[in-house]
Design an enzyme around this catalytic site. Structure first.
Site, PDB file in Angstrom:
ATOM      1  N   ALA A  21      25.757  53.817  13.162  1.00 57.52           N
ATOM      2  CA  ALA A  21      25.625  52.486  13.751  1.00 57.52           C
ATOM      3  C   ALA A  21      24.771  52.545  15.010  1.00 57.52           C
ATOM      4  O   ALA A  21      23.927  51.674  15.250  1.00 57.52           O
ATOM      5  CB  ALA A  21      27.000  51.919  14.069  1.00 57.52           C
ATOM      6  N   LEU A  80      32.847  51.975   9.332  1.00 54.88           N
ATOM      7  CA  LEU A  80      34.016  52.853   9.419  1.00 54.88           C
ATOM      8  C   LEU A  80      34.016  53.852   8.264  1.00 54.88           C
ATOM      9  O   LEU A  80      33.223  53.739   7.332  1.00 54.88           O
ATOM     10  CB  LEU A  80      35.284  51.992   9.388  1.00 54.88           C
ATOM     11  CG  LEU A  80      35.423  50.976  10.534  1.00 54.88           C
ATOM     12  CD1 LEU A  80      36.605  50.056  10.279  1.00 54.88           C
ATOM     13  CD2 LEU A  80      35.547  51.683  11.875  1.00 54.88           C
ATOM     14  N   HIS A  85      36.718  50.568   4.426  1.00 51.00           N
ATOM     15  CA  HIS A  85      35.779  49.463   4.289  1.00 51.00           C
ATOM     16  C   HIS A  85      36.419  48.207   3.713  1.00 51.00           C
ATOM     17  O   HIS A  85      36.204  47.100   4.222  1.00 51.00           O
ATOM     18  CB  HIS A  85      34.602  49.880   3.408  1.00 51.00           C
ATOM     19  CG  HIS A  85      33.710  50.887   4.042  1.00 51.00           C
ATOM     20  ND1 HIS A  85      32.706  51.540   3.348  1.00 51.00           N
ATOM     21  CD2 HIS A  85      33.657  51.370   5.312  1.00 51.00           C
ATOM     22  CE1 HIS A  85      32.082  52.362   4.165  1.00 51.00           C
ATOM     23  NE2 HIS A  85      32.645  52.289   5.351  1.00 51.00           N
ATOM     24  N   LYS A 103      27.939  51.483   2.927  1.00 46.47           N
ATOM     25  CA  LYS A 103      28.174  52.051   1.602  1.00 46.47           C
ATOM     26  C   LYS A 103      28.926  53.372   1.740  1.00 46.47           C
ATOM     27  O   LYS A 103      28.842  54.024   2.780  1.00 46.47           O
ATOM     28  CB  LYS A 103      26.858  52.229   0.846  1.00 46.47           C
ATOM     29  CG  LYS A 103      25.802  53.080   1.580  1.00 46.47           C
ATOM     30  CD  LYS A 103      26.071  54.563   1.450  1.00 46.47           C
ATOM     31  CE  LYS A 103      25.323  55.355   2.458  1.00 46.47           C
ATOM     32  NZ  LYS A 103      25.856  56.737   2.587  1.00 46.47           N
ATOM     33  N   ARG A 172      31.951  63.375   6.293  1.00 44.78           N
ATOM     34  CA  ARG A 172      31.443  63.547   4.921  1.00 44.78           C
ATOM     35  C   ARG A 172      32.003  64.813   4.279  1.00 44.78           C
ATOM     36  O   ARG A 172      31.948  64.964   3.060  1.00 44.78           O
ATOM     37  CB  ARG A 172      29.919  63.577   4.928  1.00 44.78           C
ATOM     38  CG  ARG A 172      29.283  62.263   5.343  1.00 44.78           C
ATOM     39  CD  ARG A 172      27.803  62.410   5.620  1.00 44.78           C
ATOM     40  NE  ARG A 172      27.201  61.158   6.070  1.00 44.78           N
ATOM     41  CZ  ARG A 172      27.257  60.711   7.325  1.00 44.78           C
ATOM     42  NH1 ARG A 172      27.905  61.418   8.251  1.00 44.78           N
ATOM     43  NH2 ARG A 172      26.680  59.573   7.646  1.00 44.78           N
TER      44      ARG A 172
END
Length: 333
Positions: A21, A80, A85, A103, A172
């Protein structure tokens, strides 16, 4: 909330001070015509500082609910962790805000249905931040394919890889937070194949997935579509690379930077047809994140439909679900 008048800027709030972001979407909102980055929700004043540097006068809320209650916010961006989401997207809609969620929308196709229902119930805009469809290189590819520039399409090859093995704390790499290569970047190779061709896969014919701590870190997946095949490689453990190739009976189309345009490299499309001549178009410096924000604003104002719907996102998630199933399912977290 009524559609924003044409003369009024759309005022955005961001839930969470994520790196993405800060680096990409906040600057894009600030740069987009007719949009204002107005508020951020974060408990950390230190994390808020770079956002305030982008947008002087930024209001900082100490929690997400406070931002959703802010009457001076028209639209909310949700960067987030993947597993959050849908819940926060629904909360934003119920608070009267348009919502753009990062996404992937969710971790399975079924999980997206409640957000679609909330969108329909509230009449507000809700979509996935799938930025690539707003870049003109993908409009060109769709046109070339539909116009038969390469004859009958027979195969699609797609690669999107990077290496974050040195960053084990990255979300991730956290299965419980929705980590994995397919949720993060498989959405691009799978989704752009669907987007460009307008086709859905009949079956996953091969799925070879390597796992680390419950996260897929290298996925080699093949699919059969009506009339053509596809093979995709996505990894969080390989040298960074990306390309897409559409191979037809009479020609081919190659995208050198299909996903991170102007960041990984210059966006360009090369195509060759029956005449044997290689054609090229490129778009140096064009920011697809700014285009995405402006497209969302056009949808809010009723000027044009947003080109990537939650149903589009659900279709890509369906392919990811199929790939996991073909590989024997995701490991238990």
């Amino acid at each position: 909330m009524e559609d924003a008048p044409m003369s009024d800027p759309i005022r955005w709030g961001v839930l969470g001070a994520s790196n993405f972001a800060r680096k990409d979407m906040a600057p894009a909102i600030h740069a987009a015509r007719g949009h204002v980055l107005a508020a951020l929700a974060t408990r950390s004043p230190q994390k808020a500082e770079p956002f305030a540097a982008i947008a002087p006068g930024l209001r900082v809320h100490v929690d997400y609910d406070a931002l959703l209650a802010d009457p001076e916010i028209d639209a909310v961006y949700v960067p987030l962790p993947h597993t959050m989401h849908v819940d926060w997207g629904i909360k934003a809609l119920e608070a009267g805000k348009h919502v753009l969620v990062e996404k992937p929308v969710a971790m399975s196709e079924a999980e997206i249905a409640p957000l679609i229902a909330a969108r329909d119930r509230t009449g507000l805009q809700a979509a996935e931040a799938y930025m690539i469809v707003h870049h003109p290189q993908w409009a060109l590819v769709r046109d070339l394919l539909s116009d038969g520039a390469i004859g009958r399409l027979r195969h699609v090859e797609g690669v999107f890889t990077y290496d974050n093995s040195a960053d084990p704390g990255n979300i991730r790499n956290a299965a419980a937070m929705g980590g994995g290569a397919l949720p993060d970047i498989g959405v691009y190779t799978y989704g752009c194949t669907r987007w460009a061709t307008g086709a859905e896969p009949d079956a996953i014919t091969h799925a070879d997935i390597e796992w680390e701590n419950g996260c897929d870190v290298l996925a080699r997946v093949s699919a059969r579509f009506p009339g053509f095949t596809a093979h995709w490689v996505n990894s969080m453990r390989l040298l960074p690379e990306q390309f897409m190739l559409f191979h037809g009976e009479a020609g081919l189309i190659r995208l050198a930077t299909p996903f991170n345009a102007a960041r990984f490299g210059e966006a360009s499309v090369d195509w060759r047809g029956r005449d044997g001549i290689t054609h090229r178009r490129s778009w140096p410096g064009l920011d697809q994140y700014v285009l995405q924000v402006e497209a969302f604003g056009a949808a809010i104002r009723g000027e044009a439909p947003f080109p990537w719907t939650l149903e589009n996102a659900a279709g890509t998630q369906r392919v990811i679900d199929m790939a996991y199933a073909a590989a024997g399912g995701r490991p238990a977290v």
